[in-house]
Design a protein around this motif. Structure first.
Motif, PDB file in Angstrom:
ATOM      1  N   LYS A  42       0.832  -1.216   0.000  1.00 45.96           N
ATOM      2  CA  LYS A  42       0.000   0.000   0.000  1.00 45.96           C
ATOM      3  C   LYS A  42       0.859   1.255   0.000  1.00 45.96           C
ATOM      4  O   LYS A  42       0.674   2.160  -0.813  1.00 45.96           O
ATOM      5  CB  LYS A  42      -0.939   0.005   1.230  1.00 45.96           C
ATOM      6  CG  LYS A  42      -1.829  -1.227   1.340  1.00 45.96           C
ATOM      7  CD  LYS A  42      -2.731  -1.181   2.548  1.00 45.96           C
ATOM      8  CE  LYS A  42      -1.993  -1.274   3.882  1.00 45.96           C
ATOM      9  NZ  LYS A  42      -1.323  -2.581   4.083  1.00 45.96           N
ATOM     10  N   THR A  43       1.813   1.296   0.938  1.00 44.30           N
ATOM     11  CA  THR A  43       2.691   2.466   1.011  1.00 44.30           C
ATOM     12  C   THR A  43       3.498   2.610  -0.272  1.00 44.30           C
ATOM     13  O   THR A  43       3.659   3.706  -0.811  1.00 44.30           O
ATOM     14  CB  THR A  43       3.635   2.332   2.219  1.00 44.30           C
ATOM     15  OG1 THR A  43       2.843   2.281   3.408  1.00 44.30           O
ATOM     16  CG2 THR A  43       4.589   3.507   2.329  1.00 44.30           C
ATOM     17  N   THR A  44       3.981   1.487  -0.792  1.00 43.60           N
ATOM     18  CA  THR A  44       4.756   1.502  -2.035  1.00 43.60           C
ATOM     19  C   THR A  44       3.931   2.095  -3.173  1.00 43.60           C
ATOM     20  O   THR A  44       4.418   2.926  -3.951  1.00 43.60           O
ATOM     21  CB  THR A  44       5.192   0.068  -2.381  1.00 43.60           C
ATOM     22  OG1 THR A  44       5.932  -0.462  -1.279  1.00 43.60           O
ATOM     23  CG2 THR A  44       6.051   0.051  -3.628  1.00 43.60           C
ATOM     24  N   PRO A  69       1.173  11.132   5.243  1.00 42.74           N
ATOM     25  CA  PRO A  69       2.014   9.937   5.324  1.00 42.74           C
ATOM     26  C   PRO A  69       1.640   9.027   6.491  1.00 42.74           C
ATOM     27  O   PRO A  69       0.936   9.441   7.416  1.00 42.74           O
ATOM     28  CB  PRO A  69       3.427  10.494   5.534  1.00 42.74           C
ATOM     29  CG  PRO A  69       3.345  11.954   5.300  1.00 42.74           C
ATOM     30  CD  PRO A  69       1.932  12.352   5.547  1.00 42.74           C
ATOM     31  N   GLN A  70       2.149   7.800   6.417  1.00 48.00           N
ATOM     32  CA  GLN A  70       1.911   6.815   7.462  1.00 48.00           C
ATOM     33  C   GLN A  70       2.798   7.124   8.662  1.00 48.00           C
ATOM     34  O   GLN A  70       3.933   7.552   8.512  1.00 48.00           O
ATOM     35  CB  GLN A  70       2.262   5.429   6.892  1.00 48.00           C
ATOM     36  CG  GLN A  70       2.037   4.266   7.842  1.00 48.00           C
ATOM     37  CD  GLN A  70       2.269   2.919   7.157  1.00 48.00           C
ATOM     38  OE1 GLN A  70       2.797   2.872   6.050  1.00 48.00           O
ATOM     39  NE2 GLN A  70       1.875   1.855   7.809  1.00 48.00           N
ATOM     40  N   LYS A  71       2.267   6.900   9.853  1.00 43.21           N
ATOM     41  CA  LYS A  71       3.078   6.934  11.085  1.00 43.21           C
ATOM     42  C   LYS A  71       4.010   8.130  11.188  1.00 43.21           C
ATOM     43  O   LYS A  71       5.226   7.988  11.294  1.00 43.21           O
ATOM     44  CB  LYS A  71       3.946   5.670  11.173  1.00 43.21           C
ATOM     45  CG  LYS A  71       3.267   4.504  11.828  1.00 43.21           C
ATOM     46  CD  LYS A  71       4.260   3.411  12.166  1.00 43.21           C
ATOM     47  CE  LYS A  71       4.746   2.676  10.958  1.00 43.21           C
ATOM     48  NZ  LYS A  71       5.509   1.489  11.127  1.00 43.21           N
ATOM     49  N   LEU A 151      -4.036   9.212   1.597  1.00 42.60           N
ATOM     50  CA  LEU A 151      -3.811   9.035   3.035  1.00 42.60           C
ATOM     51  C   LEU A 151      -3.310   7.621   3.279  1.00 42.60           C
ATOM     52  O   LEU A 151      -3.907   6.652   2.814  1.00 42.60           O
ATOM     53  CB  LEU A 151      -5.096   9.259   3.827  1.00 42.60           C
ATOM     54  CG  LEU A 151      -5.796  10.599   3.622  1.00 42.60           C
ATOM     55  CD1 LEU A 151      -7.057  10.393   2.809  1.00 42.60           C
ATOM     56  CD2 LEU A 151      -6.119  11.253   4.942  1.00 42.60           C
ATOM     57  N   ASP A 152      -2.178   7.514   4.004  1.00 44.03           N
ATOM     58  CA  ASP A 152      -1.581   6.205   4.247  1.00 44.03           C
ATOM     59  C   ASP A 152      -1.878   5.762   5.679  1.00 44.03           C
ATOM     60  O   ASP A 152      -1.304   6.288   6.632  1.00 44.03           O
ATOM     61  CB  ASP A 152      -0.070   6.273   3.998  1.00 44.03           C
ATOM     62  CG  ASP A 152       0.524   4.894   3.758  1.00 44.03           C
ATOM     63  OD1 ASP A 152      -0.227   3.899   3.857  1.00 44.03           O
ATOM     64  OD2 ASP A 152       1.738   4.814   3.475  1.00 44.03           O
ATOM     65  N   GLU A 153      -2.780   4.801   5.821  1.00 42.33           N
ATOM     66  CA  GLU A 153      -3.163   4.255   7.123  1.00 42.33           C
ATOM     67  C   GLU A 153      -3.453   5.347   8.163  1.00 42.33           C
ATOM     68  O   GLU A 153      -2.868   5.323   9.261  1.00 42.33           O
ATOM     69  CB  GLU A 153      -2.059   3.330   7.664  1.00 42.33           C
ATOM     70  CG  GLU A 153      -1.703   2.231   6.678  1.00 42.33           C
ATOM     71  CD  GLU A 153      -1.994   0.844   7.199  1.00 42.33           C
ATOM     72  OE1 GLU A 153      -2.801   0.711   8.153  1.00 42.33           O
ATOM     73  OE2 GLU A 153      -1.443  -0.104   6.638  1.00 42.33           O
ATOM     74  N   PRO A 154      -4.332   6.271   7.840  1.00 40.73           N
ATOM     75  CA  PRO A 154      -4.591   7.361   8.802  1.00 40.73           C
ATOM     76  C   PRO A 154      -5.348   6.869  10.034  1.00 40.73           C
ATOM     77  O   PRO A 154      -5.415   7.592  11.026  1.00 40.73           O
ATOM     78  CB  PRO A 154      -5.452   8.340   7.996  1.00 40.73           C
ATOM     79  CG  PRO A 154      -6.145   7.487   6.993  1.00 40.73           C
ATOM     80  CD  PRO A 154      -5.177   6.392   6.639  1.00 40.73           C
TER      81      PRO A 154
HETATM   82 MG   LIG Z   1       2.322   0.903   4.788  1.00 40.90          MG
END
Ligand SMILES: [Mg+2]
Ligand SMILES: Nc1ncnc2c1ncn2[C@@H]1O[C@H](COP(=O)(O)OP(=O)(O)O)[C@@H](O)[C@H]1O
Lengths: 262, 279
Positions: A42-44, A69-71, A151-154
């Protein structure tokens, strides 16, 4: 222009194909969930869409973009208030010193209000709770009115109540402002009420369609390359991936929720 | 009594005036740049740069050229080198960092040894490492003014992209900031700040002027622009008060005074310990 068109996208990281052949579009005002277990890519995929990672094949074309971004880990002592971060979303790429402007201040205030962050606008961003920080980051990403919001894993690390609040906010912004939203998550359940379509990632490929079209045993079994059960209970969806080998431990799949989760 | 606090001739002394001007310039630049250093979590890079630049300052002593040019040259090369290798990756590599930057100090030791044995320049080591503020040549003052103005202009031009990239690189990249160029720009400005501090309070102590006032500022204010203002004021106050106390110390202990750097760094330390956690 379509906010996002991904066409036959492949990405190789460290010599390994993380994404093989992913194609989908996101239209204006559409809310698409990017679903897959940890390590699915997903992030990729989001980083390739942003242009941070070069594709090994295919392409991604997009309009103006906002990104959460994630985290994100922000230092609690960072001398940056929530409103400063939103203002940087407006003109953070400009040269020269920022001059005070009533118009800019109004735009930032309106954005803070739209994401429900007015109450903590003058706090340091690094000291906000996870849910508050997500709202500020969404404000930072949206303040210049991009066509596409990534949105990455918000919702990761948010309690159920905060997560529901962020999802409702995103659903409303998507409809009211006609923004195309692509949101990644390892659990699709909190998003079932707002998602128009789903991009389900597994094994470097994607199944694309409405939840009812994609989240089915036959479709996901074909995607994973082995047997997958889809169980619907109490309005929730559980995807149970069978062990890849006879003797392997059952895979701890992220969408398999404990029975205690409502 | 007043002679103990403001010894006669303070404002009419040429070396004191040069010290006030160059020290003030170094304080302003260090305060502004240091806030970025602290936000980026790159205190180590500032110190590493200073260690390497001390080799440049020592070489300049050996060759008999203006030490400021030596500090500038080596700090600039080190800054560009660190950007090329990737400061963020270096950060996790304590061993590599220690070895490479230890080599900078080793070179400094060699050059200083040669300088003292071949040219009988006494005090070179003290000057390079800990500064000699009352012995700054007027020519160095003019060069320092140019360096300071260039550094401040650079920060003013890149203020927003640099701030966003320092908060989070991915946010900056998504907002269209050329993150690599911003990082290089920051490293070069850092090199200028280190070189300026090196000729005033010395290469080894330059990190204190860079980081100390900014650390105080982050406690006192939560706004980025204000943080730079507070850092500049703290650095200026410590520097000028330090110069005054050092000048006065010639009266306290007749025959010799105490080093300016001692007073400046002690004052910064005191400010850090006493700063209220207000915001
Ligand atoms: Mg990820
Ligand atoms: N820089 C990298 N080099 C090599 N492999 C990577 C790199 N980044 C991620 N990966 C691998 O790519 C896969 C997908 O990662 P990621 O996109 O972060 O998944 P997700 O966001 O869905 O959890 C993982 O197996 C991960 O280990």
């Amino acid at each position: 222009m379509t906010p996002l068109t991904v066409d036959g996208l492949g990405v190789v990281l460290g010599g390994r194909p993380v994404l093989r052949d992913v194609s989908f579009r996101v239209e204006a005002g559409e809310f698409v969930g990017l679903i897959g277990s940890n390590g699915a890519g997903k992030t990729t995929l989001l980083r390739a869409i942003l242009g941070f990672t070069a594709p090994s094949r295919g392409s991604a074309h997009r309009g103006t973009v906002g990104y959460v971004p994630q985290k994100i880990l922000l230092d609690p002592d960072l001398p940056v208030r929530a409103r400063d971060l939103v203002a940087l979303g407006l003109d953070g790429n400009r040269f020269g010193l920022p001059l005070p402007s009533a118009a800019k201040r109004r735009q930032v205030d309106e954005m803070l209000a739209a994401v429900g962050a007015s109450a903590f606008a003058d706090e340091r961003v690094g000291r906000l709770s996870g849910g508050q920080q997500q709202r500020v980051l969404i404000g930072h990403a949206l303040v210049r009115r991009p066509a596409l919001l990534l949105l990455d894993e918000p919702l990761a690390n948010l309690d159920l109540h905060s997560a529901a609040g962020v999802v409702a906010l995103l659903g409303r912004l998507c409809r009211e402002q006609g923004i195309a939203v692509l949101l990644s998550a390892h659990d699709m359940n909190p998003l079932l009420g707002v998602m128009d379509r789903i991009v389900y990632l597994a094994d470097g490929r994607a199944a694309v369609g409405t939840v009812d079209e994609v989240v089915r045993g036959d479709v996901l079994s074909a995607l994973y390359g082995h047997h997958v059960d889809v169980i619907r209970v109490h309005g929730r969806i559980l995807v149970v991936v069978a062990p890849a080998e006879e003797l392997a431990e059952p895979e701890q799949h992220a969408t398999l929720l404990p029975p205690t989760a409502r | 009594m007043t002679d103990l606090l403001l010894a006669p001739g303070f404002f009419s002394s040429g070396p004191v005036r040069t010290a006030l001007l160059v020290g003030g310039g170094a304080a302003v630049v260090s305060g502004v740049v240091g806030v970025f250093t602290v936000i980026r979590g790159q205190t180590f890079a500032g110190h590493a740069l200073a260690d390497v630049s001390s080799a440049g300052g020592s070489l300049a002593f050996l060759l008999g050229v203006n030490p400021m040019l030596g500090f500038l040259g080596m700090a600039g090369i080190a800054a560009a080198g660190m950007e090329a290798v990737g400061v963020r990756r270096l950060r996790g590599r304590d061993l590599a960092t220690g070895v490479v930057f230890g080599a900078g100090l080793a070179l400094a030791a060699l050059f200083l040894y040669l300088a003292t044995t071949t040219t009988s320049t006494t005090g070179a080591a003290i000057t390079v490492m800990f500064g000699s503020m009352f012995a700054i040549p007027a020519a160095t003052g003019r060069l320092a003014a140019v360096v300071g103005l260039v550094a401040l202009a650079g920060v003013a031009a890149m203020y927003r992209p640099l701030l966003l990239a320092s908060v989070h690189e991915d946010l900056a990249a998504a907002r269209g900031v050329p993150v690599g160029a911003a990082g290089l720009m920051y490293s070069l400005v850092l090199a200028l700040a280190v070189a300026l501090s090196a000729i005033t309070i010395g290469a080894i102590l330059s990190t204190a002027l860079l980081v100390g006032p900014s650390a105080v500022a982050l406690r006192v204010t939560r706004r980025p622009g204000q943080a730079m203002l507070v850092a500049v004021l703290v650095a200026l106050a410590a520097t000028w008060l330090g110069i005054l106390l050092a000048y006065d110390s010639f009266v306290w202990t007749p025959g010799h005074g105490w080093p300016v750097s001692f007073f400046i760094v002690t004052l910064i330390m005191a400010a850090y310990l006493l700063a209220p956690r207000r915001a």
